[in-house]
Design a protein around this motif. Structure first.
Motif, mmCIF file in Angstrom:
data_model
loop_
_atom_site.group_PDB
_atom_site.id
_atom_site.type_symbol
_atom_site.label_atom_id
_atom_site.label_comp_id
_atom_site.label_asym_id
_atom_site.label_seq_id
_atom_site.Cartn_x
_atom_site.Cartn_y
_atom_site.Cartn_z
ATOM 1 N N TYR A 35 0.898 -1.183 -0.065
ATOM 2 C CA TYR A 35 -0.088 0.051 0.177
ATOM 3 C C TYR A 35 0.766 1.232 0.007
ATOM 4 C CZ TYR A 35 -4.058 -3.120 0.768
ATOM 5 O OH TYR A 35 -5.082 -3.936 0.868
ATOM 6 N N LEU A 46 -4.749 -8.149 -2.168
ATOM 7 C CA LEU A 46 -5.077 -9.146 -1.240
ATOM 8 C C LEU A 46 -5.291 -10.591 -1.893
ATOM 9 C CD1 LEU A 46 -8.363 -7.256 0.332
ATOM 10 C CD2 LEU A 46 -5.955 -7.496 1.338
ATOM 11 N N TYR A 55 -5.758 -8.016 6.642
ATOM 12 C CA TYR A 55 -6.330 -6.831 6.204
ATOM 13 C C TYR A 55 -7.547 -6.415 7.002
ATOM 14 C CZ TYR A 55 -8.530 -2.832 3.634
ATOM 15 O OH TYR A 55 -8.942 -1.799 3.581
ATOM 16 N N THR A 63 -10.539 1.881 8.384
ATOM 17 C CA THR A 63 -11.088 2.296 6.922
ATOM 18 C C THR A 63 -12.832 2.556 7.500
ATOM 19 O OG1 THR A 63 -11.634 0.029 6.056
ATOM 20 C CG2 THR A 63 -9.686 1.476 5.451
ATOM 21 N N GLY A 90 -15.724 -2.142 -4.504
ATOM 22 C CA GLY A 90 -14.602 -2.475 -4.112
ATOM 23 C C GLY A 90 -14.177 -2.619 -2.556
ATOM 24 N N GLY A 91 -15.465 -3.197 -2.158
ATOM 25 C CA GLY A 91 -15.758 -3.136 -0.853
ATOM 26 C C GLY A 91 -15.010 -3.988 0.133
ATOM 27 N N GLY A 92 -14.241 -5.039 -0.367
ATOM 28 C CA GLY A 92 -13.389 -5.751 0.497
ATOM 29 C C GLY A 92 -14.075 -6.627 1.611
ATOM 30 N N ALA A 95 -15.904 -2.820 5.279
ATOM 31 C CA ALA A 95 -15.701 -1.672 6.336
ATOM 32 C C ALA A 95 -16.720 -0.409 5.987
ATOM 33 C CB ALA A 95 -14.367 -1.057 6.344
ATOM 34 N N ASP A 114 -16.618 -6.684 -5.185
ATOM 35 C CA ASP A 114 -15.310 -6.951 -5.153
ATOM 36 C C ASP A 114 -14.643 -7.987 -5.690
ATOM 37 O OD1 ASP A 114 -12.916 -5.320 -2.807
ATOM 38 O OD2 ASP A 114 -12.227 -7.330 -3.721
ATOM 39 N N GLN A 115 -13.471 -8.032 -6.179
ATOM 40 C CA GLN A 115 -12.898 -8.802 -6.879
ATOM 41 C C GLN A 115 -12.472 -10.205 -6.070
ATOM 42 O OE1 GLN A 115 -9.471 -7.196 -8.934
ATOM 43 N NE2 GLN A 115 -8.601 -6.263 -6.879
ATOM 44 N N VAL A 116 -12.233 -9.895 -4.913
ATOM 45 C CA VAL A 116 -11.332 -10.975 -4.093
ATOM 46 C C VAL A 116 -12.503 -11.811 -3.258
ATOM 47 C CG1 VAL A 116 -9.786 -11.330 -2.121
ATOM 48 C CG2 VAL A 116 -9.367 -9.505 -3.960
ATOM 49 N N TRP A 143 -17.043 -9.254 -8.535
ATOM 50 C CA TRP A 143 -17.054 -8.360 -9.496
ATOM 51 C C TRP A 143 -15.439 -7.928 -9.705
ATOM 52 C CZ3 TRP A 143 -15.415 -3.305 -8.348
ATOM 53 C CH2 TRP A 143 -15.923 -2.355 -9.130
ATOM 54 N N PHE A 145 -13.749 -4.955 -11.775
ATOM 55 C CA PHE A 145 -13.941 -3.749 -12.514
ATOM 56 C C PHE A 145 -13.649 -3.604 -14.096
ATOM 57 C CE2 PHE A 145 -12.377 0.471 -14.509
ATOM 58 C CZ PHE A 145 -13.582 1.383 -14.374
ATOM 59 N N TYR A 161 -11.037 3.781 -0.345
ATOM 60 C CA TYR A 161 -9.515 3.160 -0.537
ATOM 61 C C TYR A 161 -9.543 2.196 -1.924
ATOM 62 C CZ TYR A 161 -8.894 5.199 3.956
ATOM 63 O OH TYR A 161 -8.653 6.256 5.227
ATOM 64 N N VAL A 162 -10.226 2.558 -2.832
ATOM 65 C CA VAL A 162 -10.216 1.897 -4.147
ATOM 66 C C VAL A 162 -9.251 2.216 -5.242
ATOM 67 C CG1 VAL A 162 -11.527 0.330 -5.688
ATOM 68 C CG2 VAL A 162 -12.381 0.664 -3.410
ATOM 69 N N GLU A 165 -5.767 1.762 -6.122
ATOM 70 C CA GLU A 165 -5.253 0.275 -6.639
ATOM 71 C C GLU A 165 -5.529 0.139 -8.212
ATOM 72 O OE1 GLU A 165 -6.680 -3.047 -4.539
ATOM 73 O OE2 GLU A 165 -5.967 -1.932 -2.657
HETATM 74 C C1 LIG Z 1 -7.687 -1.100 0.149
HETATM 75 S S1 LIG Z 1 -8.949 -2.381 -0.084
HETATM 76 C C2 LIG Z 1 -10.193 -1.223 0.362
HETATM 77 C C3 LIG Z 1 -11.238 -2.213 0.863
HETATM 78 C C4 LIG Z 1 -12.598 -1.671 1.504
HETATM 79 N N1 LIG Z 1 -13.488 -0.698 0.791
HETATM 80 C C5 LIG Z 1 -12.359 -0.633 2.737
HETATM 81 O O1 LIG Z 1 -12.386 0.425 2.923
HETATM 82 O O2 LIG Z 1 -11.680 -1.267 3.704
HETATM 83 C C6 LIG Z 1 -9.138 -2.057 -1.783
HETATM 84 C C7 LIG Z 1 -10.183 -2.952 -2.361
HETATM 85 O O3 LIG Z 1 -10.374 -2.855 -3.831
HETATM 86 C C8 LIG Z 1 -10.674 -3.938 -4.509
HETATM 87 N N2 LIG Z 1 -10.367 -3.771 -6.000
HETATM 88 C C9 LIG Z 1 -9.017 -3.039 -6.240
HETATM 89 N N3 LIG Z 1 -8.933 -3.214 -7.640
HETATM 90 C C10 LIG Z 1 -10.132 -3.852 -8.201
HETATM 91 C C11 LIG Z 1 -10.761 -4.266 -9.400
HETATM 92 N N4 LIG Z 1 -9.904 -3.842 -10.507
HETATM 93 N N5 LIG Z 1 -11.862 -4.882 -9.409
HETATM 94 C C12 LIG Z 1 -12.449 -5.063 -8.125
HETATM 95 N N6 LIG Z 1 -12.005 -4.901 -7.083
HETATM 96 C C13 LIG Z 1 -10.936 -4.314 -6.873
HETATM 97 C C14 LIG Z 1 -9.741 -4.841 -3.841
HETATM 98 O O4 LIG Z 1 -9.917 -6.201 -4.101
HETATM 99 C C15 LIG Z 1 -9.905 -4.597 -2.334
HETATM 100 O O5 LIG Z 1 -10.877 -5.140 -1.773
#
Ligand SMILES: C[S@@+](CC[C@H](N)C(=O)[O-])C[C@H]1O[C@@H](n2cnc3c(N)ncnc32)[C@H](O)[C@@H]1O
Length: 328
Positions: A35, A46, A55, A63, A90-92, A95, A114-116, A143, A145, A161-162, A165
């Motif tokens: 980060y 992740l 995380y 967050t 991108g909710g992970g 939070a 989220d992708q993960v 999902w 992006f 916080y997306v 990335e």
């Molecule tokens: C730093 S984490 C933030 C998670 C959460 N929003 C929070 O505030 O704690 C960034 C998140 O964005 C997601 N993310 C990043 N790039 C992405 C993409 N291209 N498609 C989907 N999710 C994505 C990551 O998988 C991760 O869960």
């Protein structure tokens, strides 16, 4: 001080009881390096279930606190805002979903994208113990992006916080998709010059697409801090659990999460007169506030002396991020 809601604290504690501290610590160190580097990679940061657990242990409380504080400031500006559908992009581990359901108890549906898959699975487990029914029944959807895709419609869309990335071209596309999907959109980033830069880009895109910036800015004009050595950010203080301290090798029982944010909507402006940009300073009989002001769109210092009576008492009660002068 932001306390995690009891249900989130308990869910996190039970999800983390069986985790091995040395394994999580190694993951925390790797994530912190990633980060901090600001690298934009092709593969998710992740990268495993262990990363996701790490995380949730060391970042999710901060967050949560940042998004909760941003939504608190927003709710002061639009007290009539009562979202029913929340979309967290991108909710992970969720939070922002927890923060939104605390700030807006009337939420009826929550969707986290989220992708993960491991992050979504942990988010679902954590929210199974939530007091809020919309969180318990939240939809956790995998999902990735897609710059040519679109997002489901919602009353409130959070992107927390997306953006950091994503490559720059994808950031603007995601902001445009969020603006098209949400009646009100909130973008939260780290409270660093780079994070504020991403927030400023999002803000310009919102203004360009005819949205009204609701918070934190008191006006729609250029940010008076852009192009200066200063940047607009706020701080949310959050308690650290014993595990959190061990994972970060930290002594203090709390941390201050610095964040930048912008909230915008397709609705008429309800601007506040000004926003306090720094911790006020107090000297005997004198309060100094650094304020971003609506009138001329600038940032300036206001000195309020004891002789000003009520205004002085109001200034003493105003903090960093507060509205100035306060509305009733
Ligand atoms: C730093 S984490 C933030 C998670 C959460 N929003 C929070 O505030 O704690 C960034 C998140 O964005 C997601 N993310 C990043 N790039 C992405 C993409 N291209 N498609 C989907 N999710 C994505 C990551 O998988 C991760 O869960």
């Amino acid at each position: 001080m932001t306390d995690l809601p009891d249900d989130l604290r308990n869910s996190l504690a039970s999800a983390l009881t069986s985790a091995r501290v040395e394994v999580l610590s190694a993951s925390v160190r790797r994530l912190m390096d990633e980060y901090r580097s600001g690298r934009v990679g092709r593969s998710p940061i992740l990268a495993s279930a262990t990363d996701v657990t790490a995380y949730a242990a060391y970042r999710m409380p901060a967050t949560f606190a940042a998004v909760r504080a941003a939504l608190g400031q927003l709710a002061q500006v639009v007290p009539d805002f009562r979202p029913r559908r929340h979309l967290d992009v991108g909710g992970g581990t969720g939070a922002a979903a927890w923060a939104a359901s605390e700030a807006f108890p009337g939420l009826e549906t929550v969707t986290v994208l989220d992708q993960v898959s491991e992050a979504l699975a942990l988010g679902r487990r954590l929210s199974a113990g939530a007091g809020h029914p919309a969180l318990r029944s939240a939809s956790w959807r995998q999902w990735r992006f897609d710059p040519s895709g679109e997002l489901p419609a919602a009353d409130l869309v959070t992107v927390s916080y997306v953006l950091g990335e994503l490559p720059a071209a994808h950031r603007s596309a995601l902001v445009a998709q969020a603006a098209a999907a949400g009646a009100l959109v909130v973008v939260v980033e780290a409270g660093t010059p780079a994070g504020h830069g991403r927030v400023l880009d999002a803000r310009s895109a919102f203004v360009g697409s005819g949205h009204t910036v609701l918070a934190p800015c008191p006006h729609q004009g250029a940010c008076p801090l852009s192009g200066t050595a200063d940047w607009c950010h706020f701080a949310a203080r959050v308690n650290r659990s014993a595990l959190h301290r061990r994972l970060k090798d930290a002594q203090l029982g709390y941390e201050d999460e610095k964040f930048s944010y912008v909230a915008a909507a397709r609705r008429q402006p309800l601007p506040v007169a000004g926003r306090v940009l720094r911790h006020p300073t107090f000297r005997k009989g004198l309060v100094t506030l650094q304020v971003c002001v609506r009138d001329d769109g600038g940032a300036r210092q206001e000195l309020i002396s004891k002789r000003q009576g009520d205004r002085y008492r109001q200034a003493r009660d105003t903090g960093w991020g507060g509205i100035w002068p306060p509305t009733s």
